[in-house]
Design an enzyme around this catalytic site. Structure first.
Site, PDB file in Angstrom:
ATOM      1  CG  PHE A  43      -2.190   0.715   0.898  1.00 31.90           C
ATOM      2  CD1 PHE A  43      -3.238  -0.144   0.387  1.00 31.90           C
ATOM      3  CD2 PHE A  43      -2.055   1.924   1.591  1.00 31.90           C
ATOM      4  CE1 PHE A  43      -4.228   1.002   0.518  1.00 31.90           C
ATOM      5  CE2 PHE A  43      -3.467   3.093   1.188  1.00 31.90           C
ATOM      6  CZ  PHE A  43      -4.627   2.021   0.387  1.00 31.90           C
ATOM      7  CD  GLU A  44       0.549   4.982   3.421  1.00 24.15           C
ATOM      8  OE1 GLU A  44      -0.292   4.935   2.937  1.00 24.15           O
ATOM      9  OE2 GLU A  44       1.447   3.432   4.020  1.00 24.15           O
ATOM     10  CB  SER A  45       7.600   2.133  -0.559  1.00 22.38           C
ATOM     11  OG  SER A  45       6.672   0.766  -0.793  1.00 22.38           O
ATOM     12  CG  PHE A  60       6.614   7.535  -3.773  1.00 17.70           C
ATOM     13  CD1 PHE A  60       5.854   8.347  -4.482  1.00 17.70           C
ATOM     14  CD2 PHE A  60       7.100   7.541  -2.576  1.00 17.70           C
ATOM     15  CE1 PHE A  60       6.705   9.514  -4.888  1.00 17.70           C
ATOM     16  CE2 PHE A  60       8.309   8.836  -2.988  1.00 17.70           C
ATOM     17  CZ  PHE A  60       8.173   9.691  -4.401  1.00 17.70           C
ATOM     18  CG  HIS A  71       2.096   0.995   7.606  1.00 19.19           C
ATOM     19  ND1 HIS A  71       1.463   2.173   6.125  1.00 19.19           N
ATOM     20  CD2 HIS A  71       2.352   0.869   6.798  1.00 19.19           C
ATOM     21  CE1 HIS A  71       2.043   1.372   5.569  1.00 19.19           C
ATOM     22  NE2 HIS A  71       2.681  -0.103   5.930  1.00 19.19           N
TER      23      HIS A  71
END
Length: 281
Positions: A43-45, A60, A71
């Site tokens: 979902f995100e980095s 992102f 998170h």
């Protein structure tokens, strides 16, 4: 290039919300950061580098860069603690765009916990029944004329439309191709469907293709909403999320009250390391 994979809001590997942390990322372009995030399919980095005594980060999703997220910053605290910390307890300041975020990291009894101070929440808009009804219909839910609590846009860095329900989270089905126009009309970035009886939430990308496992940036606004409407007893609470993704998670929230005002919302979660990743040159 090396990266670290961690799970946030869980003390067990392969549970909670996965995150890839890319350290020493100052040489990467925006396009490269976006491509790496899509490659990892999470979902995100988060991408981080050091500037003197400070740390700078960029976050992102699969589609875009975010000004703020929960998170990824808690997972970042794990990396910072292991890479730069000494002892069991540390505080960190991370610059994220125009905002500096304060993080705390701690080892206690063999478990790692990260905490983020999200600051004073902003209550940006209260929707009318008709406006809330349009959002509910877009998610396949029906408007209940007996609703006691309004839908509101609340932000601690990222504006969420808090859509309160009493159970029935399993009934959500996207009836629109893109929720963005409906949300943008109210100044919201994403929707967070919140079961106000069981303190459980769900959120997705605005096309409804990917459900987030556990959303720290939404937990702060959700907790502030619950406090505003007298649904929280005491200064601490726990919000459940991720049940529908097969990765049940718990997000801890502490409400800091000064006088009669909610002055700060502190979101915490356990973090566990999953793997070190090496990318081919």
């Amino acid at each position: 290039m090396n990266a670290k994979l961690v799970d946030v809001f869980s003390a067990e590997r392969l549970s909670g919300n996965g995150l890839t942390i890319f350290p020493q990322a100052e040489g990467l372009s925006t396009a490269e950061m976006q491509a790496l995030t899509r490659e990892m399919r999470q979902f995100e980095s988060i991408f981080v580098w050091r500037e003197g005594d400070a740390f700078v980060a960029r976050i992102f999703t699969l589609e875009e860069e975010l000004d703020f997220a929960g998170h990824p910053l808690l997972g970042l605290a794990y990396y910072l603690h292991h890479a730069f910390g000494e002892g069991d307890l540390h505080e960190w300041r991370v610059r994220l765009g125009r905002r500096t975020v304060e993080l705390t990291s701690a080892w206690r009894d063999g478990r790692f916990t990260a905490t983020m101070a999200q600051g004073r929440p902003e209550f940006l808009k209260t929707l009318t029944n008709d406006e809330a009804g349009a959002i509910l219909a877009a998610l396949g839910l029906e408007f209940d004329g007996r609703r006691r609590y309004p839908a509101e846009v609340v932000s601690t860095g990222l504006p969420y439309l808090i859509l309160p329900v009493s159970g029935g989270l399993e009934r959500v089905v996207f009836r629109v191709a893109d929720l963005s126009p409906l949300l943008e009309a109210h100044g919201a970035k994403f929707v967070y469907v919140l079961d106000v009886e069981h303190f459980e939430g769900r959120t997705w990308d605005n096309a409804g293709r990917i459900e987030d496992v556990a959303t720290g940036s939404a937990a702060g606004p959700a907790a502030a909403y619950l406090h505003k409407h007298g649904l929280v007893h005491g200064s601490t609470l726990s919000i459940a999320q991720g049940r529908f993704t097969g990765r049940p998670s718990r997000i801890a929230v502490q409400l800091v009250i000064e006088g009669m005002q909610l002055a700060d919302v502190r979101v915490s979660g356990e973090v566990v390391e999953v793997a070190d990743i090496t990318f081919a040159d």
